[in-house]
Enzyme design. Structure first.
Site, PDB file in Angstrom:
ATOM      1  N   ARG A  70      37.601  -8.967 -43.470  1.00  0.00           N
ATOM      2  CA  ARG A  70      37.013 -10.317 -43.379  1.00  0.00           C
ATOM      3  C   ARG A  70      37.018 -11.019 -44.745  1.00  0.00           C
ATOM      4  O   ARG A  70      36.101 -11.758 -45.066  1.00  0.00           O
ATOM      5  CB  ARG A  70      35.566 -10.232 -42.848  1.00  0.00           C
ATOM      6  CG  ARG A  70      35.435  -9.702 -41.441  1.00  0.00           C
ATOM      7  CD  ARG A  70      36.071 -10.637 -40.418  1.00  0.00           C
ATOM      8  NE  ARG A  70      35.703 -10.296 -39.057  1.00  0.00           N
ATOM      9  CZ  ARG A  70      36.358  -9.418 -38.302  1.00  0.00           C
ATOM     10  NH1 ARG A  70      37.420  -8.789 -38.775  1.00  0.00           N
ATOM     11  NH2 ARG A  70      35.981  -9.181 -37.062  1.00  0.00           N
ATOM     12  N   SER A  72      30.534 -12.770 -34.475  1.00  0.00           N
ATOM     13  CA  SER A  72      29.677 -11.893 -35.298  1.00  0.00           C
ATOM     14  C   SER A  72      29.058 -12.710 -36.417  1.00  0.00           C
ATOM     15  O   SER A  72      29.782 -13.340 -37.191  1.00  0.00           O
ATOM     16  CB  SER A  72      30.513 -10.778 -35.948  1.00  0.00           C
ATOM     17  OG  SER A  72      31.125  -9.984 -34.971  1.00  0.00           O
ATOM     18  N   GLU A 121      28.706 -13.224 -42.147  1.00  0.00           N
ATOM     19  CA  GLU A 121      30.150 -13.399 -42.008  1.00  0.00           C
ATOM     20  C   GLU A 121      30.480 -14.871 -41.779  1.00  0.00           C
ATOM     21  O   GLU A 121      31.510 -15.380 -42.198  1.00  0.00           O
ATOM     22  CB  GLU A 121      30.633 -12.534 -40.829  1.00  0.00           C
ATOM     23  CG  GLU A 121      32.126 -12.330 -40.771  1.00  0.00           C
ATOM     24  CD  GLU A 121      32.710 -12.855 -39.481  1.00  0.00           C
ATOM     25  OE1 GLU A 121      32.656 -14.076 -39.269  1.00  0.00           O
ATOM     26  OE2 GLU A 121      33.230 -12.041 -38.702  1.00  0.00           O
TER      27      GLU A 121
HETATM   28  P1  FAD Z   1      36.406 -23.015 -38.949  1.00  0.00           P
HETATM   29  O1  FAD Z   1      35.136 -22.484 -38.388  1.00  0.00           O
HETATM   30  O2  FAD Z   1      36.748 -24.421 -38.675  1.00  0.00           O
HETATM   31  O3  FAD Z   1      36.432 -22.758 -40.511  1.00  0.00           O
HETATM   32  C1  FAD Z   1      36.084 -21.509 -41.062  1.00  0.00           C
HETATM   33  C2  FAD Z   1      36.187 -21.606 -42.599  1.00  0.00           C
HETATM   34  O4  FAD Z   1      37.548 -21.796 -42.975  1.00  0.00           O
HETATM   35  C3  FAD Z   1      35.433 -22.817 -43.170  1.00  0.00           C
HETATM   36  O5  FAD Z   1      34.925 -22.434 -44.424  1.00  0.00           O
HETATM   37  C4  FAD Z   1      36.508 -23.882 -43.316  1.00  0.00           C
HETATM   38  O6  FAD Z   1      36.216 -24.793 -44.372  1.00  0.00           O
HETATM   39  C5  FAD Z   1      37.724 -23.044 -43.647  1.00  0.00           C
HETATM   40  N1  FAD Z   1      38.989 -23.594 -43.117  1.00  0.00           N
HETATM   41  C6  FAD Z   1      39.304 -23.814 -41.811  1.00  0.00           C
HETATM   42  N2  FAD Z   1      40.566 -24.226 -41.708  1.00  0.00           N
HETATM   43  C7  FAD Z   1      41.079 -24.277 -42.958  1.00  0.00           C
HETATM   44  C8  FAD Z   1      42.343 -24.618 -43.497  1.00  0.00           C
HETATM   45  N3  FAD Z   1      43.353 -25.018 -42.745  1.00  0.00           N
HETATM   46  N4  FAD Z   1      42.512 -24.552 -44.838  1.00  0.00           N
HETATM   47  C9  FAD Z   1      41.481 -24.168 -45.649  1.00  0.00           C
HETATM   48  N5  FAD Z   1      40.274 -23.828 -45.193  1.00  0.00           N
HETATM   49  C10 FAD Z   1      40.065 -23.871 -43.863  1.00  0.00           C
HETATM   50  N6  FAD Z   1      36.647 -13.648 -35.884  1.00  0.00           N
HETATM   51  C11 FAD Z   1      37.318 -12.489 -36.042  1.00  0.00           C
HETATM   52  O7  FAD Z   1      37.852 -12.203 -37.132  1.00  0.00           O
HETATM   53  N7  FAD Z   1      37.417 -11.576 -35.020  1.00  0.00           N
HETATM   54  C12 FAD Z   1      36.870 -11.791 -33.813  1.00  0.00           C
HETATM   55  O8  FAD Z   1      36.974 -10.956 -32.921  1.00  0.00           O
HETATM   56  C13 FAD Z   1      36.150 -13.015 -33.618  1.00  0.00           C
HETATM   57  N8  FAD Z   1      35.564 -13.261 -32.425  1.00  0.00           N
HETATM   58  C14 FAD Z   1      34.882 -14.410 -32.242  1.00  0.00           C
HETATM   59  C15 FAD Z   1      34.276 -14.669 -30.996  1.00  0.00           C
HETATM   60  C16 FAD Z   1      33.576 -15.838 -30.780  1.00  0.00           C
HETATM   61  C17 FAD Z   1      32.940 -16.085 -29.428  1.00  0.00           C
HETATM   62  C18 FAD Z   1      33.470 -16.805 -31.811  1.00  0.00           C
HETATM   63  C19 FAD Z   1      32.750 -18.103 -31.568  1.00  0.00           C
HETATM   64  C20 FAD Z   1      34.044 -16.584 -33.061  1.00  0.00           C
HETATM   65  C21 FAD Z   1      34.751 -15.377 -33.295  1.00  0.00           C
HETATM   66  N9  FAD Z   1      35.354 -15.096 -34.536  1.00  0.00           N
HETATM   67  C22 FAD Z   1      36.063 -13.924 -34.696  1.00  0.00           C
HETATM   68  C23 FAD Z   1      35.206 -16.024 -35.670  1.00  0.00           C
HETATM   69  C24 FAD Z   1      36.240 -17.181 -35.674  1.00  0.00           C
HETATM   70  O9  FAD Z   1      36.817 -17.337 -34.403  1.00  0.00           O
HETATM   71  C25 FAD Z   1      37.348 -16.951 -36.704  1.00  0.00           C
HETATM   72  O10 FAD Z   1      36.802 -16.815 -37.994  1.00  0.00           O
HETATM   73  C26 FAD Z   1      38.357 -18.112 -36.727  1.00  0.00           C
HETATM   74  O11 FAD Z   1      39.469 -17.769 -37.527  1.00  0.00           O
HETATM   75  C27 FAD Z   1      37.764 -19.405 -37.259  1.00  0.00           C
HETATM   76  O12 FAD Z   1      38.714 -20.432 -37.073  1.00  0.00           O
HETATM   77  P2  FAD Z   1      38.299 -21.955 -37.068  1.00  0.00           P
HETATM   78  O13 FAD Z   1      39.526 -22.758 -37.028  1.00  0.00           O
HETATM   79  O14 FAD Z   1      37.306 -22.213 -36.000  1.00  0.00           O
HETATM   80  O15 FAD Z   1      37.616 -22.063 -38.504  1.00  0.00           O
HETATM   81  N1  EPU Z   2      26.705  -1.751 -31.257  1.00  0.00           N
HETATM   82  C1  EPU Z   2      25.425  -1.509 -30.822  1.00  0.00           C
HETATM   83  N2  EPU Z   2      24.726  -2.547 -30.272  1.00  0.00           N
HETATM   84  C2  EPU Z   2      25.249  -3.775 -30.125  1.00  0.00           C
HETATM   85  C3  EPU Z   2      26.554  -4.023 -30.583  1.00  0.00           C
HETATM   86  C4  EPU Z   2      27.279  -2.986 -31.156  1.00  0.00           C
HETATM   87  O1  EPU Z   2      24.913  -0.403 -30.924  1.00  0.00           O
HETATM   88  O2  EPU Z   2      24.539  -4.657 -29.607  1.00  0.00           O
HETATM   89  C5  EPU Z   2      27.470  -0.623 -31.856  1.00  0.00           C
HETATM   90  C6  EPU Z   2      28.054   0.338 -30.821  1.00  0.00           C
HETATM   91  O3  EPU Z   2      28.001   1.611 -31.388  1.00  0.00           O
HETATM   92  C7  EPU Z   2      29.489  -0.110 -30.709  1.00  0.00           C
HETATM   93  C8  EPU Z   2      29.785  -0.547 -32.134  1.00  0.00           C
HETATM   94  O4  EPU Z   2      28.564  -1.146 -32.586  1.00  0.00           O
HETATM   95  O5  EPU Z   2      30.335   0.931 -30.309  1.00  0.00           O
HETATM   96  C9  EPU Z   2      30.932  -1.538 -32.282  1.00  0.00           C
HETATM   97  O6  EPU Z   2      30.705  -2.654 -31.432  1.00  0.00           O
HETATM   98  P1  EPU Z   2      31.897  -3.623 -31.000  1.00  0.00           P
HETATM   99  O7  EPU Z   2      33.080  -2.829 -30.570  1.00  0.00           O
HETATM  100  O8  EPU Z   2      31.351  -4.626 -30.062  1.00  0.00           O
HETATM  101  O9  EPU Z   2      32.350  -4.301 -32.340  1.00  0.00           O
HETATM  102  P2  EPU Z   2      31.540  -4.856 -33.591  1.00  0.00           P
HETATM  103  O10 EPU Z   2      31.687  -3.907 -34.722  1.00  0.00           O
HETATM  104  O11 EPU Z   2      30.159  -5.245 -33.206  1.00  0.00           O
HETATM  105  C10 EPU Z   2      33.636  -6.035 -34.579  1.00  0.00           C
HETATM  106  C11 EPU Z   2      33.996  -7.387 -35.112  1.00  0.00           C
HETATM  107  C12 EPU Z   2      34.289  -8.354 -33.986  1.00  0.00           C
HETATM  108  C13 EPU Z   2      35.459  -7.809 -33.172  1.00  0.00           C
HETATM  109  C14 EPU Z   2      35.065  -6.430 -32.632  1.00  0.00           C
HETATM  110  C15 EPU Z   2      36.193  -5.759 -31.880  1.00  0.00           C
HETATM  111  C16 EPU Z   2      32.916  -7.618 -37.255  1.00  0.00           C
HETATM  112  C17 EPU Z   2      31.838  -8.268 -38.052  1.00  0.00           C
HETATM  113  N3  EPU Z   2      32.934  -7.903 -35.963  1.00  0.00           N
HETATM  114  O12 EPU Z   2      32.400  -6.186 -33.891  1.00  0.00           O
HETATM  115  O13 EPU Z   2      34.664  -9.603 -34.556  1.00  0.00           O
HETATM  116  O14 EPU Z   2      35.792  -8.669 -32.113  1.00  0.00           O
HETATM  117  O15 EPU Z   2      34.684  -5.568 -33.738  1.00  0.00           O
HETATM  118  O16 EPU Z   2      37.156  -5.313 -32.785  1.00  0.00           O
HETATM  119  O17 EPU Z   2      33.721  -6.878 -37.816  1.00  0.00           O
HETATM  120  C18 EPU Z   2      33.828 -11.712 -35.285  1.00  0.00           C
HETATM  121  O18 EPU Z   2      34.274 -11.432 -36.411  1.00  0.00           O
HETATM  122  O19 EPU Z   2      33.269 -12.804 -35.031  1.00  0.00           O
HETATM  123  C19 EPU Z   2      33.963 -10.741 -34.201  1.00  0.00           C
HETATM  124  C20 EPU Z   2      33.489 -10.954 -32.971  1.00  0.00           C
END
Ligand code: FAD
Ligand code: EPU
Length: 338
Positions: free
Chosen positions: A165, A238, A334
């Site tokens: 991240r 997250s 994050e």
């Molecule tokens: P924004 O929220 O618009 O911007 C994020 C940051 O980047 C801000 O600081 C902004 O200024 C900057 N920025 C955006 N675009 C640019 C650009 N073109 N140039 C320079 N700076 C820029 N993330 C994960 O890594 N893994 C996941 O599994 C994951 N699951 C998610 C699930 C949900 C339901 C949600 C809501 C979010 C999740 N995220 C996850 C977080 C998010 O989707 C990612 O971080 C995504 O890449 C953000 O993209 P965005 O375009 O919405 O960025």
């Molecule tokens: N867990 C709990 N309770 C909860 C949630 C998680 O105990 O309520 C524990 C469990 O042991 C579970 C483990 O955490 O097995 C991992 O949970 P999960 O697989 O849901 O993933 P996570 O570590 O909570 C990360 C990323 C997610 C990504 C998933 C799948 C980060 C900060 N988050 O979540 O990214 O989708 O793994 O790879 O690394 C995001 O960045 O926004 C995001 C959603």
């Protein structure tokens, strides 16, 4: 000159669903338009905020200055050999639609990253990751506008200093670049990565052969079973990173909490599951006013409707304090607080 709107609600432009407004807002459909908007913000002394899909931000107040929405589109083949295709993508393309485009073309590498909200331009910012794959594994290079000088610069993978991240754009170059295009190196012969979490089990229950399509579908099903849809319940995924601790701290934690889930994270380090730490503090499913902790995923803070950025931020601080008190572990946000 691109149209600049004034006094604009940001509600449609971010996923937490809080009511905030921007003093001014403009959309850039090309690098040249972005250059123009940035030059205007500089000559008018306006603070500049860049937004993609707004899915990784929490606004703590109304925004002074100019919000630039990156809407640079286009997907095109840049290069190809026997094993790899390089694809150059506009930063304003929707990430999941790009993943679907790759799946339709049978290009491997991004299927585990299906259904992540947001745009392509933000994907290198925090090296998005899910289900055992991080963006850096398919990243080739990017082009970005250097905000202070208006020059275009190119970045190779090693220039970006990707980590969990993390990237140079969140670190030493924070606020200095607007990413305009990202080039990906995708596999023509897919190399599946299905060892993480429940992907294999999900494929089995779906009763399908392993393919780029089916792996993406398995990931989509798992994600939908625990992550809230921002269209229904405001959130930014997250809220915290999974913390990484050193060997000694890990041994102390395991002796006190034998069930603590841990993952390898390099030499003499372990990654902890922040969701577990938060759940153990009793926060999972808890609601304070209009915001709370998601009932199926304790790492996700949600807006039930009407919560303010300040309230969500205060909730996150409360959680961080409780986790530090119980485990001696300091969570890091994050989500980008703006
Ligand atoms: P924004 O929220 O618009 O911007 C994020 C940051 O980047 C801000 O600081 C902004 O200024 C900057 N920025 C955006 N675009 C640019 C650009 N073109 N140039 C320079 N700076 C820029 N993330 C994960 O890594 N893994 C996941 O599994 C994951 N699951 C998610 C699930 C949900 C339901 C949600 C809501 C979010 C999740 N995220 C996850 C977080 C998010 O989707 C990612 O971080 C995504 O890449 C953000 O993209 P965005 O375009 O919405 O960025
Ligand atoms: N867990 C709990 N309770 C909860 C949630 C998680 O105990 O309520 C524990 C469990 O042991 C579970 C483990 O955490 O097995 C991992 O949970 P999960 O697989 O849901 O993933 P996570 O570590 O909570 C990360 C990323 C997610 C990504 C998933 C799948 C980060 C900060 N988050 O979540 O990214 O989708 O793994 O790879 O690394 C995001 O960045 O926004 C995001 C959603």
């Amino acid at each position: 000159m691109t149209k600049i709107r004034t006094g604009v609600s940001l509600k449609p432009f971010h996923t937490f669903g809080t009511s905030v407004s921007a003093e001014m807002l403009a959309e850039a459909a090309s690098a040249a338009e972005a250059q123009e908007i940035i030059a205007y913000s500089q000559t008018s002394n306006l603070p500049l905020t860049i937004l993609g899909g707004g899915s990784n931000v929490l606004f703590s107040h109304d925004l002074d200055g100019l919000v630039l929405l990156n809407r640079i589109k286009g997907i095109g083949e840049a290069d190809r050999d026997d094993t790899t295709i390089k694809v150059r993508v506009g930063a304003g393309e929707n990430w999941h639609q790009f993943v679907e485009y790759c799946i339709r073309n049978n290009w491997g590498g991004v299927e585990n990253l299906a259904l992540i909200p947001g745009n392509v331009g933000a994907s290198p910012m925090q090296n998005i990751g899910a289900y055992g794959v991080e963006l850096e594994s398919v990243f080739d290079s990017l082009e970005a506008l250097h905000i202070p000088t208006g020059e275009m610069h190119s970045f190779s993978k090693s220039d970006c200093s990707f980590g969990y991240r993390e990237s140079v754009f969140k670190g030493k170059f924070r606020g200095q670049y607007l990413i305009t295009h990202v080039t990906f190196a995708l596999q023509l012969q897919p190399n599946f990565n299905t060892t993480y979490g429940a992907i294999e089990l999900e494929l089995e229950s779906m009763g399908v052969e392993k393919s780029i399509r089916s792996v993406a579908d398995a990931v989509i099903r798992i994600r939908q079973s625990k992550l809230p849809d921002p269209k229904v319940l405001g959130n930014a995924g997250s809220f915290f990173k999974n913390p990484v601790v050193n060997g000694l701290q890990f041994l102390n934690l395991v002796s006190e909490f034998p069930d603590i889930p841990t993952y390898p994270a390099g030499t003499d380090q372990k990654k902890l599951a922040a969701g577990w730490l938060i759940e153990q503090c009793g926060w999972k499913g808890k609601r304070i006013g209009a915001c709370g902790v998601h009932e199926k995923q304790a790492l996700v803070l949600v807006n039930y409707g009407g919560a303010t950025g300040e309230e969500i931020y205060a909730l996150s601080q409360h959680i961080m304090d409780d986790v530090a008190d119980k485990f001696g572990v300091y969570l890091e946000r994050e989500v980008n607080i703006i």
